[in-house]
Design an enzyme around this catalytic site. Structure first.
Site, PDB file in Angstrom:
ATOM      1  CG  ASP A  95      12.757  13.258  -8.956  1.00 16.95           C
ATOM      2  OD1 ASP A  95      13.769  12.904  -8.316  1.00 16.95           O
ATOM      3  OD2 ASP A  95      11.680  12.651  -8.893  1.00 16.95           O
ATOM      4  CG  ASP A 118      13.769  16.121   2.520  1.00 15.89           C
ATOM      5  OD1 ASP A 118      14.157  16.945   3.359  1.00 15.89           O
ATOM      6  OD2 ASP A 118      13.596  16.408   1.322  1.00 15.89           O
ATOM      7  CE  LYS A 122       2.912  11.563  10.146  1.00 18.14           C
ATOM      8  NZ  LYS A 122       1.925  12.505   9.649  1.00 18.14           N
ATOM      9  CG  ASP A 154      19.824  13.614  11.054  1.00 14.46           C
ATOM     10  OD1 ASP A 154      19.584  13.531   9.830  1.00 14.46           O
ATOM     11  OD2 ASP A 154      18.970  13.957  11.893  1.00 14.46           O
ATOM     12  CG  PHE A 193      19.946  19.811   6.873  1.00 14.77           C
ATOM     13  CD1 PHE A 193      19.630  20.852   6.016  1.00 14.77           C
ATOM     14  CD2 PHE A 193      18.920  19.195   7.561  1.00 14.77           C
ATOM     15  CE1 PHE A 193      18.309  21.265   5.845  1.00 14.77           C
ATOM     16  CE2 PHE A 193      17.603  19.606   7.399  1.00 14.77           C
ATOM     17  CZ  PHE A 193      17.296  20.639   6.541  1.00 14.77           C
ATOM     18  CD  GLU A 194      29.055  17.683   8.764  1.00 14.20           C
ATOM     19  OE1 GLU A 194      29.522  18.845   8.863  1.00 14.20           O
ATOM     20  OE2 GLU A 194      29.766  16.682   8.637  1.00 14.20           O
TER      21      GLU A 194
HETATM   22  C1  LIG Z   1      17.105  17.850   4.385  1.00 18.02           C
HETATM   23  S1  LIG Z   1      17.532  18.802   3.031  1.00 18.02           S
HETATM   24  C2  LIG Z   1      19.314  18.752   3.032  1.00 18.02           C
HETATM   25  C3  LIG Z   1      19.931  19.858   2.212  1.00 18.02           C
HETATM   26  C4  LIG Z   1      21.469  19.824   2.130  1.00 18.02           C
HETATM   27  N1  LIG Z   1      21.923  18.618   1.461  1.00 18.02           N
HETATM   28  C5  LIG Z   1      22.082  19.922   3.500  1.00 18.02           C
HETATM   29  O1  LIG Z   1      22.593  18.894   3.983  1.00 18.02           O
HETATM   30  O2  LIG Z   1      22.086  21.031   4.065  1.00 18.02           O
HETATM   31  C6  LIG Z   1      17.131  17.731   1.673  1.00 18.02           C
HETATM   32  C7  LIG Z   1      17.118  18.455   0.349  1.00 18.02           C
HETATM   33  O3  LIG Z   1      16.873  17.527  -0.709  1.00 18.02           O
HETATM   34  C8  LIG Z   1      15.977  18.125  -1.637  1.00 18.02           C
HETATM   35  N2  LIG Z   1      15.323  17.036  -2.367  1.00 18.02           N
HETATM   36  C9  LIG Z   1      14.390  16.188  -1.901  1.00 18.02           C
HETATM   37  N3  LIG Z   1      14.042  15.290  -2.840  1.00 18.02           N
HETATM   38  C10 LIG Z   1      14.782  15.585  -3.945  1.00 18.02           C
HETATM   39  C11 LIG Z   1      14.861  15.038  -5.249  1.00 18.02           C
HETATM   40  N4  LIG Z   1      14.108  13.983  -5.618  1.00 18.02           N
HETATM   41  N5  LIG Z   1      15.716  15.596  -6.133  1.00 18.02           N
HETATM   42  C12 LIG Z   1      16.478  16.665  -5.772  1.00 18.02           C
HETATM   43  N6  LIG Z   1      16.427  17.238  -4.554  1.00 18.02           N
HETATM   44  C13 LIG Z   1      15.614  16.701  -3.646  1.00 18.02           C
HETATM   45  C14 LIG Z   1      15.057  18.946  -0.763  1.00 18.02           C
HETATM   46  O4  LIG Z   1      14.386  19.940  -1.476  1.00 18.02           O
HETATM   47  C15 LIG Z   1      16.031  19.510   0.271  1.00 18.02           C
HETATM   48  O5  LIG Z   1      16.598  20.725  -0.144  1.00 18.02           O
END
Ligand SMILES: C[S@@+](CC[C@H](N)C(=O)[O-])C[C@H]1O[C@@H](n2cnc3c(N)ncnc32)[C@H](O)[C@@H]1O
Length: 212
Positions: A95, A118, A122, A154, A193-194
């Site tokens: 985390d 993420d 909601k 975004d 994602f970008e």
């Molecule tokens: C929407 S994805 C974006 C991934 C990447 N940064 C991109 O832009 O392509 C968000 C990422 O954050 C990770 N994530 C979510 N909460 C997290 C946390 N508390 N610590 C580390 N990673 C986390 C998720 O597993 C996911 O891979």
């Protein structure tokens, strides 16, 4: 990026930094981890690892430490780094909130990158969002003076929340956002994602902050 064949565990091990999932997190010794005293940048939530790969290739004298909560992505990224023999990257599974707060030594990093966290759409799930006051404060504490926090999303309301959180809970100074350049090749994007969102024509909100 196409998925390359998986290397054996012993080939991935040098790129992985294992953190305990329970109990107190030990402080990371950057010089011992990377074998040098080069500056360190941290990316939280690296997903498929495009930013880490591109940045570490372009800046071999900077060390990159990625934190990802999903083990499968840690392995995928370690595989990519091992295939490229990128000696300046380590990836951890855990985390990012706790690792930044408890394991990253205060004032020890030159940048913290958070790209497309993420959104947890909601309202009742907003508390699951990464960018809460505790995270912003942990990022500030991790940065050395002059170090930068860089965020992209975004989601307009997430961007507003980042601005409010940073302004209300840290002493970080807002900087002009990084400029968006047209890509020069198919993978010339900040992150996966970008790439997806820009190809869909969505607006990207970018924020940059500096520790005084
Ligand atoms: C929407 S994805 C974006 C991934 C990447 N940064 C991109 O832009 O392509 C968000 C990422 O954050 C990770 N994530 C979510 N909460 C997290 C946390 N508390 N610590 C580390 N990673 C986390 C998720 O597993 C996911 O891979």
């Amino acid at each position: 990026m196409r998925k390359p064949p998986r290397l054996p565990p012993e080939a991935l091990a040098p790129y992985q930094h294992e953190m305990p999932f329970r109990g107190p997190l030990p402080a990371i010794d950057w010089a011992a981890l990377f074998g040098n005293a080069n500056p360190v940048e941290v990316e939280v939530g690296f997903g498929k690892g495009l930013f880490l790969t591109t940045a570490a290739t372009a800046n071999p004298a900077t060390n990159y430490f990625g934190v990802e909560i999903i083990r499968k992505y840690q392995l995928l990224a370690a595989n990519r780094m091992a295939r490229r023999a990128l000696a300046n990257v380590r990836v951890a599974c855990g985390d990012g909130k706790l690792i930044l707060r408890d394991a990253v030594p205060p004032g020890s990093v030159q940048a913290v990158h958070v790209y497309f966290p993420d959104p947890w759409w909601k309202t009742r799930h907003h508390k699951r969002r990464l960018f809460v006051p505790e995270f912003a404060q942990a990022a500030e504490r991790a940065l050395r003076p002059g170090g930068k926090l860089l965020v992209a999303t975004d989601v307009a309301d997430y961007a507003a929340m980042v601005r409010e959180t940073v302004a209300g809970h840290t002493g970080l100074k807002e900087l002009p956002p990084p400029e968006e350049k047209p890509p020069s090749h198919d993978m010339d994007y900040l992150t996966n994602f970008e790439r997806k969102f820009r190809q869909e024509g969505r607006t990207i909100h970018r924020m940059a902050y500096e520790r005084g």
